[in-house]
Enzyme design. Sequence first.
Site, mmCIF file in Angstrom:
data_model
loop_
_atom_site.group_PDB
_atom_site.id
_atom_site.type_symbol
_atom_site.label_atom_id
_atom_site.label_comp_id
_atom_site.label_asym_id
_atom_site.label_seq_id
_atom_site.Cartn_x
_atom_site.Cartn_y
_atom_site.Cartn_z
ATOM 1 N N ASP A 151 0.860 -1.187 0.000
ATOM 2 C CA ASP A 151 0.000 0.000 0.000
ATOM 3 C C ASP A 151 0.892 1.232 0.000
ATOM 4 O OD1 ASP A 151 -2.337 1.816 0.488
ATOM 5 O OD2 ASP A 151 -3.323 -0.101 0.877
ATOM 6 N N HIS A 214 -2.865 3.002 -4.781
ATOM 7 C CA HIS A 214 -2.354 2.599 -3.465
ATOM 8 C C HIS A 214 -0.886 2.173 -3.579
ATOM 9 C CE1 HIS A 214 -5.910 2.706 -0.786
ATOM 10 N NE2 HIS A 214 -6.583 2.539 -1.905
ATOM 11 N N GLU A 279 -10.156 2.606 -5.308
ATOM 12 C CA GLU A 279 -9.688 3.970 -5.042
ATOM 13 C C GLU A 279 -8.511 4.345 -5.946
ATOM 14 O OE1 GLU A 279 -10.928 4.447 -0.363
ATOM 15 O OE2 GLU A 279 -8.973 3.562 -0.797
ATOM 16 N N CYS A 288 -1.302 11.888 -18.850
ATOM 17 C CA CYS A 288 -0.060 11.236 -19.271
ATOM 18 C C CYS A 288 0.012 11.125 -20.797
ATOM 19 C CB CYS A 288 0.017 9.850 -18.641
ATOM 20 S SG CYS A 288 1.373 8.825 -19.248
ATOM 21 N N CYS A 291 -0.248 7.505 -21.999
ATOM 22 C CA CYS A 291 -1.597 6.956 -21.843
ATOM 23 C C CYS A 291 -2.560 7.567 -22.857
ATOM 24 C CB CYS A 291 -2.108 7.193 -20.427
ATOM 25 S SG CYS A 291 -1.246 6.236 -19.155
#
EC number: 3.2.1.52
Length: 493
Positions: A151, A214, A279, A288, A291
């Site tokens: 995490d 995370h 999340e 980006c 992306c």
Amino acid sequence: MARPLPILGGILLSFSPPAEATAQYSIIPEPSRTELRQETAKTLQLLSDQEVPTLETDAYRLTVTPQGAHLASGGREGRIYGLATLRQLRDQLAGQPEGIPCGVITDKPRYPWRGLMVDPARHFIPAADLKKFVDMMAYYKFNRLHLHLTDNQGWRLPVPGYPKLKSVASRREESFGDGIPHEGMYTKQELKELVAYCAARGIDVIPEIDMPGHNQALHAAYPEFFCFPKPDMNVRTTAGNSKELVCPQKPEVWKFYASVFNELKDIFPSGIVHLGGDEAPTELWEKCPLCREARTRAAMKDEQEQMKAFFAKTAALLAKNGQTPQFWYEGNAGIYHPGETVYAWRQGQALQSIEKTKKAGLNLIMASSEYCYLDFPQIQGQRNWGWMKTTTLQKCYDLDPAFGKPEKEAGHIRGVHAPVWAERLPDLNHLLYRAYPRACAIAEAGWSPMGVRSWENFRRKLADHRQFILKRFNYDMERTQGNEPAFRWENNK
């Protein structure tokens, strides 16, 4: 005589068991069927232990006679559960020298999945400490231990070829401003030994590698995996999430995850890998350049389509290893694939999740936060985040994983799962304090048919189980306003 049981709202509860209480068993979770007889047993020596093909593999029949006990089981799982019941009856007999009633217990679980989750990513839990947690799980017939290994606040899985996972991602400067450095990483051997320890007790271990979000700890160690690398990124020292997601357009990301999955395959024979998936804000994917170019090339309309493609590629990587994914369910069934398993966790969305996952052909594990999040305070006034509601023992016990729906509408529900998130639980003592006795209620919710469950009977049994656990595990399940372990952090953010 009235038995005190401090469990709700900081108020000492007292109640008188019914007159025939000595003629009842104190078994948690409640068996599917119990037939009591007039005779009394003063010994529980196991006289026979046989596998019976007419029973299901996870079912057992335990017969208590004046001379001792006879166990019949349908397979290895059933035998483990039958021996767990015998263990509880022996603990009951130890406190009842006059004997316990003879009878026949015919039993099997309502659901095949009954799990607890621990969170060493937030606060590292030594493997030796986890064994006590596992022993108590087995006592209550849980069969899945979920390890939240990664995490924002830490990374606990070693991966060959990536040394900065240990030197950087497994360490943080402090927690909530306490000035105390925190670190920890399991060795491969420790994890293998834990898996074997759990297997001997009928428990599979499920690793979680959270993605694509995370991942602040991973970003601190390997910023080149992210859309906008930040070489000065630190492992997160407070609760909460970050907006950093791994960049799915970078080949080094997939090389890394292939190495991670290979390592998991070698350690965890369950073949299940929890991928998180919750999340994950996509605003940086939107910005980006790599992306954006990929979305244009593939005619994707938005970042959610990119998320679906990300998990399709991840699932394909797992499939090469014979592994299958699981996810925290975010309500957008479009990013999951029929036959996959998701956890309903968001508060107030359990019924909606049951209906949507049924329609999408997904398997569902009930982990609804208002019933199942065991890091929530169990007594009003206990410390944690201000937004957390108190989840009492009775609230946990009230859980029906199917929420009253019939089999045709809830047959895809595989079981129940209770996470114990550990942002503010620094050690085993705090972990056990929050988990129990509420885990006993979750155990019964996952095992026992609704028709045999009773809050009043559960309270009666729990009074006995406080003594069982105290003697067997040297742990007291009493809960009052004043006996919470010392809490290090005074701020409430």
